[in-house]
Design a protein around this motif. Sequence first.
Motif, PDB file in Angstrom:
ATOM      1  N   MET A 236      89.257  -5.154  42.552  1.00 19.86           N
ATOM      2  CA  MET A 236      88.335  -6.167  42.286  1.00 19.86           C
ATOM      3  C   MET A 236      87.125  -5.463  41.642  1.00 19.86           C
ATOM      4  N   LEU A 237      86.824  -4.353  42.486  1.00 20.08           N
ATOM      5  CA  LEU A 237      85.376  -3.676  42.091  1.00 20.08           C
ATOM      6  C   LEU A 237      85.531  -2.810  40.889  1.00 20.08           C
ATOM      7  N   SER A 238      86.754  -2.721  40.486  1.00 19.10           N
ATOM      8  CA  SER A 238      86.779  -1.814  39.265  1.00 19.10           C
ATOM      9  C   SER A 238      86.819  -2.779  37.967  1.00 19.10           C
ATOM     10  N   ILE A 239      86.390  -3.974  38.071  1.00 16.38           N
ATOM     11  CA  ILE A 239      86.171  -5.086  37.029  1.00 16.38           C
ATOM     12  C   ILE A 239      84.754  -5.000  36.848  1.00 16.38           C
ATOM     13  N   ASN A 240      84.304  -4.936  35.430  1.00 15.44           N
ATOM     14  CA  ASN A 240      82.882  -4.991  35.098  1.00 15.44           C
ATOM     15  C   ASN A 240      82.135  -6.020  35.838  1.00 15.44           C
ATOM     16  N   ALA A 241      80.866  -5.798  36.009  1.00 16.07           N
ATOM     17  CA  ALA A 241      80.085  -6.753  36.512  1.00 16.07           C
ATOM     18  C   ALA A 241      80.061  -7.198  38.158  1.00 16.07           C
ATOM     19  N   VAL A 242      81.110  -6.642  38.698  1.00 16.51           N
ATOM     20  CA  VAL A 242      81.341  -6.900  40.206  1.00 16.51           C
ATOM     21  C   VAL A 242      80.462  -6.332  41.198  1.00 16.51           C
ATOM     22  N   LYS A 243      79.997  -6.898  41.906  1.00 14.86           N
ATOM     23  CA  LYS A 243      79.040  -6.297  43.097  1.00 14.86           C
ATOM     24  C   LYS A 243      79.554  -6.359  44.314  1.00 14.86           C
ATOM     25  N   ASN A 295      86.937 -13.319  47.818  1.00 18.58           N
ATOM     26  CA  ASN A 295      85.904 -13.815  46.881  1.00 18.58           C
ATOM     27  C   ASN A 295      85.544 -12.444  46.347  1.00 18.58           C
ATOM     28  N   VAL A 296      85.140 -12.691  44.820  1.00 22.79           N
ATOM     29  CA  VAL A 296      84.557 -11.609  44.157  1.00 22.79           C
ATOM     30  C   VAL A 296      83.422 -12.022  43.450  1.00 22.79           C
ATOM     31  N   ALA A 297      82.150 -11.187  43.965  1.00 20.58           N
ATOM     32  CA  ALA A 297      80.787 -11.574  43.457  1.00 20.58           C
ATOM     33  C   ALA A 297      80.579 -10.717  42.174  1.00 20.58           C
ATOM     34  N   PHE A 298      80.024 -11.452  41.096  1.00 23.63           N
ATOM     35  CA  PHE A 298      79.717 -10.945  39.604  1.00 23.63           C
ATOM     36  C   PHE A 298      78.255 -10.979  39.626  1.00 23.63           C
ATOM     37  N   LYS A 299      77.764  -9.978  38.991  1.00 21.53           N
ATOM     38  CA  LYS A 299      76.236  -9.812  38.845  1.00 21.53           C
ATOM     39  C   LYS A 299      75.878 -10.711  37.549  1.00 21.53           C
ATOM     40  N   PRO A 300      74.622 -11.083  37.233  1.00 17.65           N
ATOM     41  CA  PRO A 300      74.342 -11.680  35.778  1.00 17.65           C
ATOM     42  C   PRO A 300      74.652 -10.623  34.891  1.00 17.65           C
ATOM     43  N   VAL A 301      75.005 -11.017  33.897  1.00 16.01           N
ATOM     44  CA  VAL A 301      75.432 -10.075  32.664  1.00 16.01           C
ATOM     45  C   VAL A 301      74.009  -9.365  32.220  1.00 16.01           C
ATOM     46  N   ALA A 302      74.018  -7.973  32.057  1.00 16.42           N
ATOM     47  CA  ALA A 302      72.965  -7.049  31.847  1.00 16.42           C
ATOM     48  C   ALA A 302      72.159  -7.258  30.403  1.00 16.42           C
ATOM     49  N   THR A 303      73.212  -7.754  29.448  1.00 18.61           N
ATOM     50  CA  THR A 303      72.353  -7.946  28.256  1.00 18.61           C
ATOM     51  C   THR A 303      71.809  -9.468  28.256  1.00 18.61           C
ATOM     52  N   ILE A 304      70.458  -9.370  27.981  1.00 22.96           N
ATOM     53  CA  ILE A 304      69.699 -10.486  27.726  1.00 22.96           C
ATOM     54  C   ILE A 304      68.998 -10.601  26.639  1.00 22.96           C
ATOM     55  N   MET A 305      68.727 -11.715  26.035  1.00 24.06           N
ATOM     56  CA  MET A 305      67.846 -11.922  24.709  1.00 24.06           C
ATOM     57  C   MET A 305      66.439 -11.759  25.222  1.00 24.06           C
ATOM     58  N   ILE A 306      66.194 -11.042  25.951  1.00 28.28           N
ATOM     59  CA  ILE A 306      64.564 -10.915  26.325  1.00 28.28           C
ATOM     60  C   ILE A 306      64.275  -9.481  26.202  1.00 28.28           C
ATOM     61  N   ASP A 307      63.248  -9.166  25.600  1.00 28.85           N
ATOM     62  CA  ASP A 307      62.647  -7.680  25.766  1.00 28.85           C
ATOM     63  C   ASP A 307      62.630  -7.151  26.945  1.00 28.85           C
ATOM     64  N   GLN A 308      63.041  -5.840  27.119  1.00 27.85           N
ATOM     65  CA  GLN A 308      62.780  -5.091  28.284  1.00 27.85           C
ATOM     66  C   GLN A 308      62.297  -3.703  28.124  1.00 27.85           C
ATOM     67  N   GLU A 309      61.671  -3.077  29.252  1.00 27.95           N
ATOM     68  CA  GLU A 309      61.147  -1.890  28.951  1.00 27.95           C
ATOM     69  C   GLU A 309      62.183  -0.938  29.506  1.00 27.95           C
ATOM     70  N   SER A 310      62.334   0.240  28.869  1.00 27.69           N
ATOM     71  CA  SER A 310      63.349   1.245  29.066  1.00 27.69           C
ATOM     72  C   SER A 310      63.004   2.510  28.572  1.00 27.69           C
ATOM     73  N   VAL A 311      63.733   3.627  28.441  1.00 24.67           N
ATOM     74  CA  VAL A 311      63.362   4.954  27.672  1.00 24.67           C
ATOM     75  C   VAL A 311      64.487   5.010  26.948  1.00 24.67           C
ATOM     76  N   ASN A 312      64.260   6.141  25.829  1.00 18.98           N
ATOM     77  CA  ASN A 312      65.576   6.749  25.189  1.00 18.98           C
ATOM     78  C   ASN A 312      66.072   7.844  25.590  1.00 18.98           C
ATOM     79  N   GLU A 313      66.839   8.663  24.716  1.00 15.86           N
ATOM     80  CA  GLU A 313      67.475   9.733  25.369  1.00 15.86           C
ATOM     81  C   GLU A 313      66.516  10.992  25.422  1.00 15.86           C
ATOM     82  N   ALA A 314      65.376  10.725  24.635  1.00 15.89           N
ATOM     83  CA  ALA A 314      64.296  11.691  24.675  1.00 15.89           C
ATOM     84  C   ALA A 314      63.392  11.586  25.698  1.00 15.89           C
ATOM     85  N   GLY A 315      63.319  10.381  26.715  1.00 15.45           N
ATOM     86  CA  GLY A 315      62.890  10.153  27.645  1.00 15.45           C
ATOM     87  C   GLY A 315      61.473   9.335  27.307  1.00 15.45           C
TER      88      GLY A 315
END
Length: 358
Positions: A236-243, A295-315
């Motif tokens: 179960m923990l090998s399934i995507n999004a399972v927490k 029971n298997v708990a799934f997190k919220p999908v990580a891709t959201i249609m809202i702008d988020q702060e992050s970094v690129n490969e150059a940092g």
Amino acid sequence: MGNSFGKLFKISTFGESHGKGLGVIIDGCPAGLEIDEAFIRNEMQRRKPGQSKITTQRKEEDEFQILSGVFEGKSTGTPIGMVIMNTDQKSKDYGHIADKYRPSHADFTYQEKYGIRDYRGGGRSSARETSARVAAGAIAKMLLKHFGISIQAYVSQVGDLKLDKSYQELNLDQTEENIIRCPDPEMAEKMIDFIDDVRKSRDTVGGIVSCVIKGVPAGLGEPVFDRLNAELGKAMLSINAVKGFEYGSGFEGVKMRGSEHNDAFYTEGDKVRTRTNHSGGIQGGISNGEDIYFNVAFKPVATIMIDQESVNEAGDSVTVSGKGRHDPCVVPRAVPIVEAMGALVLADYLLISRANKL
């Protein structure tokens, strides 16, 4: 490494979200098993994208082709090869994140591990990989059915909306009668409306898939490191999004005393039974013949249609904007995936048990 699962009933999957296709090789399926392609197709339809307003709108029919290991409708005992071709990938939707790390995705970790990554839909880390598992799980289910074992999963929670009923109180045959796959019609409507509201707000939400396996004989599982519950947890923990994973009384069991939690034995005819089943059908890592439930708990999908702060490969600091087609909640489509992984574990341990004694 890490693309195979099982010991005697073993699968190896391959393919990426936006590659030409995906597939699975099943090694160890006994010869003579009747292979029902209509059943496999139905299982694939339950997992496929684009099936309702509360799932991703990517249109993949998930048609499969059996390449080997089946002759005249029966398994031959040789490796069964199956492929599922991709037909509706839109890789251009991901060009804007080619060098950016999406929050809570595997972009950064894959880059660190391999020094290269397929950014199109997450590549190998995409939940699209589970289509191959469901195809293999369908064959595992056929094997379990041959031995009188059934497996049924359903959605029991979405966000704060929780189904406060045990599986014994539900008619699990109603699970497929609504798009959320919750066997309680009233709660199902609430869950559907909630997910639709979350989708319209361009966000996502998590949930819980519950599963019950009936007809399991006593004696499946291995001591110490290969306990049946441990292997189910790994599956179960090998399934995507399972927490999270819990079986039997799970985390609620900590509220009980031993005198309440212990499952007393009694005899029913020539069979040893337990009066309660807080153990979830597994004791000492070995099945005791009672229903296995978890029971298997799934997190919220990580891709959201809202702008988020992050970094690129150059940092450098960047803004990541969600694009493309994604599930607002994974649990409706996760139901057949949970069943498939549970079936693969039970099929494997069933074959192992038959090799352990005369």
